[in-house]
Design a protein around this motif. Structure first.
Motif, PDB file in Angstrom:
ATOM      1  N   LYS A 343       2.273  -0.180  -4.958  1.00 55.66           N
ATOM      2  CA  LYS A 343       2.771  -1.172  -4.004  1.00 55.66           C
ATOM      3  C   LYS A 343       2.305  -2.583  -4.352  1.00 55.66           C
ATOM      4  O   LYS A 343       3.011  -3.568  -4.101  1.00 55.66           O
ATOM      5  CB  LYS A 343       2.346  -0.794  -2.589  1.00 55.66           C
ATOM      6  CG  LYS A 343       3.061   0.449  -2.066  1.00 55.66           C
ATOM      7  CD  LYS A 343       2.555   0.883  -0.700  1.00 55.66           C
ATOM      8  CE  LYS A 343       3.254   2.161  -0.245  1.00 55.66           C
ATOM      9  NZ  LYS A 343       2.746   2.658   1.055  1.00 55.66           N
ATOM     10  N   ILE A 344       1.095  -2.685  -4.936  1.00 58.83           N
ATOM     11  CA  ILE A 344       0.612  -4.000  -5.381  1.00 58.83           C
ATOM     12  C   ILE A 344       1.548  -4.552  -6.452  1.00 58.83           C
ATOM     13  O   ILE A 344       1.963  -5.721  -6.408  1.00 58.83           O
ATOM     14  CB  ILE A 344      -0.828  -3.894  -5.926  1.00 58.83           C
ATOM     15  CG1 ILE A 344      -1.819  -3.607  -4.794  1.00 58.83           C
ATOM     16  CG2 ILE A 344      -1.230  -5.196  -6.650  1.00 58.83           C
ATOM     17  CD1 ILE A 344      -3.233  -3.327  -5.265  1.00 58.83           C
ATOM     18  N   VAL A 345       1.895  -3.711  -7.415  1.00 64.23           N
ATOM     19  CA  VAL A 345       2.786  -4.140  -8.493  1.00 64.23           C
ATOM     20  C   VAL A 345       4.173  -4.477  -7.946  1.00 64.23           C
ATOM     21  O   VAL A 345       4.767  -5.507  -8.313  1.00 64.23           O
ATOM     22  CB  VAL A 345       2.877  -3.049  -9.584  1.00 64.23           C
ATOM     23  CG1 VAL A 345       3.991  -3.363 -10.572  1.00 64.23           C
ATOM     24  CG2 VAL A 345       1.550  -2.919 -10.310  1.00 64.23           C
ATOM     25  N   GLU A 346       4.694  -3.622  -7.068  1.00 66.09           N
ATOM     26  CA  GLU A 346       6.005  -3.882  -6.474  1.00 66.09           C
ATOM     27  C   GLU A 346       6.015  -5.214  -5.737  1.00 66.09           C
ATOM     28  O   GLU A 346       6.986  -5.988  -5.826  1.00 66.09           O
ATOM     29  CB  GLU A 346       6.377  -2.751  -5.513  1.00 66.09           C
ATOM     30  CG  GLU A 346       6.670  -1.427  -6.201  1.00 66.09           C
ATOM     31  CD  GLU A 346       6.752  -0.271  -5.213  1.00 66.09           C
ATOM     32  OE1 GLU A 346       6.649  -0.522  -3.990  1.00 66.09           O
ATOM     33  OE2 GLU A 346       6.904   0.884  -5.663  1.00 66.09           O
ATOM     34  N   LEU A 347       4.928  -5.504  -5.018  1.00 67.05           N
ATOM     35  CA  LEU A 347       4.827  -6.745  -4.265  1.00 67.05           C
ATOM     36  C   LEU A 347       4.789  -7.956  -5.196  1.00 67.05           C
ATOM     37  O   LEU A 347       5.485  -8.955  -4.981  1.00 67.05           O
ATOM     38  CB  LEU A 347       3.572  -6.706  -3.385  1.00 67.05           C
ATOM     39  CG  LEU A 347       3.296  -7.928  -2.512  1.00 67.05           C
ATOM     40  CD1 LEU A 347       4.430  -8.171  -1.536  1.00 67.05           C
ATOM     41  CD2 LEU A 347       1.976  -7.755  -1.764  1.00 67.05           C
TER      42      LEU A 347
END
Length: 353
Positions: A343-347
């Protein structure tokens, strides 16, 4: 996009393992190790076991007063940031490394990403609490692990850039729990059986530096009538010696251990007695009752759902909890779904558009 990640203490190495793995699929990440934990058993082994890339920079700061340590980190990190010209700086948790990494970046107008933002114990005498509050107030992205952490920030007027992604430590446990079974030989070496021992950790300065608090803890463990496994932190070992305290035969003292060994001991323990924030969470992830020897906790969710009890350092409260504390409720997914790193990367990819 270039990201500089700053780590320096044991829990941060663990959090960086799944996150760095995901970041490096898409971004240029440079890893800076401040050296805040400099003992080989408490830093180098983590890089080796967890497959974390070797640091691009090792500041080798070591121990010292809070001001001295943070000041040296600021000076060296500023130089790295100027040379590397990162697009953002990522920090974890609540250590002096966290604050120094964030503050040096903020002074240079480099956006700060704070993983594990929004935690509060509401005890400002704790250096960790000061570090949390200051870092949150200068961060551009505040990645919170729980609903309560998000509420804490809202109550302080911080609503911009706040995202609940879940807990990256849960990612790490899911990533390494199966591998940790390879360390079960340690049970045989210690001559103990699964679910027949209490696992204990003691390292917080508020406990180790106070002879009465540490004395109460050790007496409670001595009188618990349980087999206790205690990986002894170097600072705790020093104060135990300085204060002339002794352990009974029911307590098995072992050297500080690697993360995989710790996961294995946690998963096979009957209960966990600790003053560590990270171990409180790991106890929850492993489905183990946790007895917390502090006066408050930043992980209030574990208490609210009935899997963690706060006993301070009252000798009789510790003994009573060891004997009688057993959760009555089923566990809930209060720390997300184990995809925080993704989710960090997606964000970040979304915000780059």
């Amino acid at each position: 996009m270039k990201i500089i990640t700053v780590v320096g203490a044991r829990p941060q190495f663990i959090k960086a393992a799944p996150v760095s793995r995901e970041l490096r699929k898409y971004f240029d990440e440079k890893l800076v190790h401040t050296g805040q934990h400099y003992d080989d058993n408490m830093s180098k082994i983590f890089f080796e076991e967890l497959g974390i890339p070797l640091p691009d920079y090792n500041l080798k700061i070591g121990s010292g007063s809070h001001g001295k340590m943070t000041g040296e980190m600021l000076e060296k990190l500023e130089e790295i940031y100027i040379n590397e010209k990162p697009d953002c700086v990522l920090v974890y948790g609540d250590t002096n490394s966290t604050l120094a990494g964030a503050l040096a970046a903020s002074k240079l107008l480099i956006p700060v990403i704070h993983v594990e933002a929004g935690l509060r114990s509401y005890n400002k005498a704790m250096p960790e609490e000061q570090n949390r509050i200051l870092t949150d107030n200068i961060s551009k992205l505040l990645l919170v692990p729980t609903v309560d952490a998000e509420k804490n920030l809202k109550n302080e007027g911080i609503t911009e850039g706040v995202y609940n992604i879940g807990d990256v430590m849960y990612d790490a446990v899911l990533m390494f729990k199966e591998i940790s079974k390879s360390k079960e030989y340690l049970l045989e070496d210690l001559n103990i059986l699964p679910n027949k021992y209490i696992l204990t950790t003691i390292h917080r300065a508020e406990n180790t530096n106070d002879i009465n608090r540490l004395k109460n803890i050790i007496e409670a463990l001595n009188e618990s009538n349980e087999v206790v496994i205690l990986p002894l932190h170097p600072r705790t070992k020093k104060f135990v010696s300085d204060y002339g305290l002794t352990f009974n035969e029911n307590i098995k003292i072992i050297e500080p251990i690697g993360y995989l060994e710790m996961l294995m001991l946690e998963s096979n323990a009957k209960k966990i007695v600790t003053d560590s924030g990270g171990v409180q969470k790991e106890a929850y992830f492993m489905g183990k009752p946790c007895i917390t020897m502090r006066d408050e906790t930043e992980w209030v969710e574990t208490v609210e759902v009935g899997w963690n009890i706060i006993v301070g350092t009252d000798k009789y409260a510790i003994i009573d909890a060891i004997n009688n504390f057993n959760p009555k409720s089923k566990q809930e997914l209060i720390f997300g779904d184990g995809r925080a790193s993704e989710k960090i990367v997606e964000l970040l990819k979304k915000l780059m558009k």
